[in-house]
Enzyme design. Structure first.
Site, mmCIF file in Angstrom:
data_model
loop_
_atom_site.group_PDB
_atom_site.id
_atom_site.type_symbol
_atom_site.label_atom_id
_atom_site.label_comp_id
_atom_site.label_asym_id
_atom_site.label_seq_id
_atom_site.Cartn_x
_atom_site.Cartn_y
_atom_site.Cartn_z
ATOM 1 N N ARG A 168 4.599 5.913 -2.788
ATOM 2 C CA ARG A 168 5.617 6.976 -2.790
ATOM 3 C C ARG A 168 5.023 8.304 -2.336
ATOM 4 O O ARG A 168 5.664 9.105 -1.666
ATOM 5 C CB ARG A 168 6.216 7.113 -4.204
ATOM 6 C CG ARG A 168 7.146 5.955 -4.571
ATOM 7 C CD ARG A 168 7.417 5.930 -6.068
ATOM 8 N NE ARG A 168 7.903 7.207 -6.545
ATOM 9 C CZ ARG A 168 7.614 7.717 -7.754
ATOM 10 N NH1 ARG A 168 6.847 7.055 -8.607
ATOM 11 N NH2 ARG A 168 8.092 8.868 -8.099
ATOM 12 N N SER A 183 8.205 5.518 -13.645
ATOM 13 C CA SER A 183 6.757 5.608 -13.521
ATOM 14 C C SER A 183 6.131 6.148 -14.814
ATOM 15 O O SER A 183 5.195 5.558 -15.370
ATOM 16 C CB SER A 183 6.452 6.518 -12.322
ATOM 17 O OG SER A 183 5.118 6.916 -12.312
HETATM 18 N N1 URA Z 1 4.053 11.497 -12.810
HETATM 19 C C1 URA Z 1 4.035 10.160 -12.841
HETATM 20 O O1 URA Z 1 3.300 9.559 -13.619
HETATM 21 N N2 URA Z 1 4.838 9.492 -12.011
HETATM 22 C C2 URA Z 1 5.678 10.100 -11.141
HETATM 23 O O2 URA Z 1 6.398 9.428 -10.417
HETATM 24 C C3 URA Z 1 5.678 11.508 -11.113
HETATM 25 C C4 URA Z 1 4.863 12.181 -11.967
#
Ligand code: URA
Length: 433
Positions: A168, A183
Site C-alpha cells: 500500500r 491493519s
Molecule cells: N498504521 C498501521 O499500522 N497501518 C496503517 O495502515 C496505517 C497506520
C-alpha cells in the site's frame, strides 16, 4: 476461485464474501497471488470502500495469517493501549505505570519509530540497560508480578498486514479507512489483549488531519474490536501541535517522569488521565469513570505511579536510578535556540514538521536501518496561543552540531505567528465506545 473475479467484483462496488477475502489474504501471504493483482484490489477498495462485515472479516483473516499471542496465563482482563501516532507522544510511559499502579494488567507489544513520529521502544532504550528482549514466560511473569511489560513485536504477528502495508505504501493506497483500521486492529488482536483503548489522533501532526476522518477511523476500529470480541474504546485527541514540550527520546522520558512525579503538564496529564480511566474501567477494576479517575489522580499524588515505572524499568534490565537523577540520561552537545522572526501570537505549530526537525537532529529514522541518537531532541518554549517577541526563542534544539541548519529552517517553517490570539482547540474531541 480466481483473483481477477474478486478484483472485478470490488471494482464494481460489490461486497466480498468471507471465502473471497480469505482466498486473497491466504494466497497473498503464501505468495501464490502476485503483487500486481493485490495492488489492483487495494485500489478498488480505496475507491469503493468496505462494509463493516468485510472490514471485520479482512481483519480476522489478517490475524489468522500468522501467530497470535496467548495471554490467558496472565491474571485479570489484559488491556492494551494504542496511539495512531503523534509528535511528542510519550503518553504510554505515563499511562502504562499509572494504570498498572491501580492493578490493570498491561501487556504491551510496541514498535520502533519511522519518519516523523518516534517509537515507544526507541524512547525507552534511552534508559541505560533497558531492553525488550525476553521470553514469552518472562513477559507473562512480569505482567503477573508488576502489571506492566513491554515487548518488541515478533516477526510473525499478522504477516499479511506486513506485506499489504508495504504494498500500500508504494501504490498510494495507505489512506483508506477500512485498510488502516484492519491493519492496526489485526496487530492489536493478534497481540492477545482482552480490551483495547485507542488514542486516535487528529490534526496537522496526525495521519487523519480532519476530525471527520479521525471519527470515521475510530468508529471503524471500535466496531471491528467489538465484533471480534474485544472491548474497545477510542478517544479522539488533538495532534495539531506536539504533546507536552519535549520531542525526542531521552527528553520525552524525562518529561513523562515529571508528570508521574506530579508536575502539571496540562495536555499530558489530562490525556493520560482520560486514557487511563477508560483502561481501568474496561479492565473492570472500577465501576465508573469518576472512581477510576480519582484513584489514578491519587496514585500520582502518593508516588505509587512513579514507583510502578521504576519497578517496570528495573524488571526489564534498565537502570531505574536514572529516573531519580535524570542528569544521567543521554544529552546532546549543544543547545541551539531558534528565534521568532516577528512578534505576535503563535497561531499554529505544524507538529509533523517539528517531528521532521527532530528526525534531522538524529532523534528518528529516515530509513529503517538508521540508528537513533537518544540525547538529541527539541524543547518547545512556545506553544499555540502563546505570545512571542521577535528574537525570543520558539524552541531549543538539543543538537550534536552547533548550527543544525536544516532543523532550524524546519522549525521556522513549522511555527505560524499572527497578530491575533488563535481560538484554542479541545484536547479531547470525542470518546467512541
Ligand atoms: N498504521 C498501521 O499500522 N497501518 C496503517 O495502515 C496505517 C497506520
Amino acid at each position: 476461485m480466481r483473483m481477477v473475479d474478486i478484483i472485478e467484483k470490488k471494482r464494481n462496488g460489490g461486497e466480498l464474501t468471507e471465502e473471497e477475502i480469505r482466498f486473497f489474504i491466504e494466497g497473498y501471504t503464501e505468495g501464490t497471488i502476485p503483487d500486481y493483482q493485490v495492488s489492483a484490489l487495494m485500489m478498488a477498495v480505496y475507491f469503493k470502500g468496505m462494509s463493516e462485515k468485510e472490514t471485520s472479516t479482512l481483519t480476522q483473516a489478517m490475524v489468522d495469517s500468522g501467530d497470535t499471542i496467548d495471554l490467558s496465563s496472565i491474571e485479570g482482563m489484559k488491556i492494551d493501549k494504542h496511539s495512531t501516532g503523534g509528535v511528542g507522544d510519550k503518553i504510554s510511559f505515563i499511562v502504562g505505570p499509572l494504570v498498572a499502579s491501580v492493578g490493570v494488567p498491561v501487556a504491551k507489544m510496541s514498535g520502533r519509530g519511522l519518519g516523523h513520529t518516534g517509537g515507544t521502544i526507541d524512547k525507552l532504550e534511552s534508559i541505560p540497560g533497558f531492553h525488550v528482549e525476553m521470553t514469552k514466560e518472562q513477559f507473562v511473569e512480569n505482567v503477573n508480578k508488576h502489571k506492566l511489560a513491554v515487548a518488541g513485536q515478533t516477526g510473525n504477528l499478522a504477516p499479511a498486514d506486513k506485506k499489504l502495508y508495504a504494498l500500500r505504501d508504494v501504490t498510494a493506497t495507505v489512506d483508506s479507512i477500512p485498510l488502516i483500521a484492519g491493519s492496526i486492529m489485526s496487530k492489536k488482536l493478534a497481540s492477545g489483549a482482552d480490551g483495547i483503548v485507542l488514542d486516535v489522533k487528529t490534526g496537522s501532526g496526525a495521519f487523519m488531519k480532519s476530525l471527520e476522518d479521525a471519527q470515521a477511523l475510530a468508529e471503524t476500529m471500535v466496531t471491528i474490536g467489538n465484533r471480534l470480541g474485544r472491548r474497545t474504546t477510542a478517544v479522539i485527541s488533538d495532534m495539531d501541535q506536539p504533546l507536552g514540550f519535549e520531542v525526542g527520546n531521552a527528553n520525552e522520558i524525562k518529561e513523562a517522569v515529571e508528570v508521574l512525579q506530579g508536575k502539571n503538564v496540562a495536555d499530558l496529564r489530562e490525556l493520560s488521565l482520560e486514557l487511563g480511566t477508560h483502561m481501568a474501567v474496561t479492565a473492570g477494576i472500577f465501576e465508573n469513570d469518576q472512581e477510576a479517575r480519582k484513584a489514578l489522580e491519587e496514585s500520582i499524588e502518593s508516588g505509587a505511579a512513579f514507583q510502578a515505572l521504576k519497578t517496570f524499568v528495573d524488571a526489564q534490565g534498565g537502570d531505574a536510578s536514572v529516573l531519580d537523577d535524570m542528569t544521567k540520561l543521554p544529552e546532546a552537545a549543544f543547545d541551539v535556540e531558534v528565534p521568532a522572526l516577528e512578534s505576535g501570537y503563535v497561531s499554529a505549530i505544524d507538529a509533523a514538521a517539528v517531528g521532521t526537525a527532530a528526525m534531522y537532529l538524529g532523534a528518528g529514522r529516515a530509513t529503517k536501518d538508521d540508528t537513533i541518537d537518544h540525547g538529541v531532541g527539541i524543547t518547545l518554549k512556545k506553544k499555540t496561543g502563546d505570545y512571542v517577541e521577535k528574537g525570543e526563542a520558539l524552541v531549543v534544539l538539543h543538537s550534536q552540531s552547533k548550527d543544525a541548519d536544516d532543523s532550524r529552517a524546519k522549525i521556522t517553517e513549522a511555527y505560524s505567528i499572527s497578530p491575533e490570539k488563535p481560538e484554542s482547540r479541545p484536547l479531547i474531541h470525542k470518546v467512541i465506545k
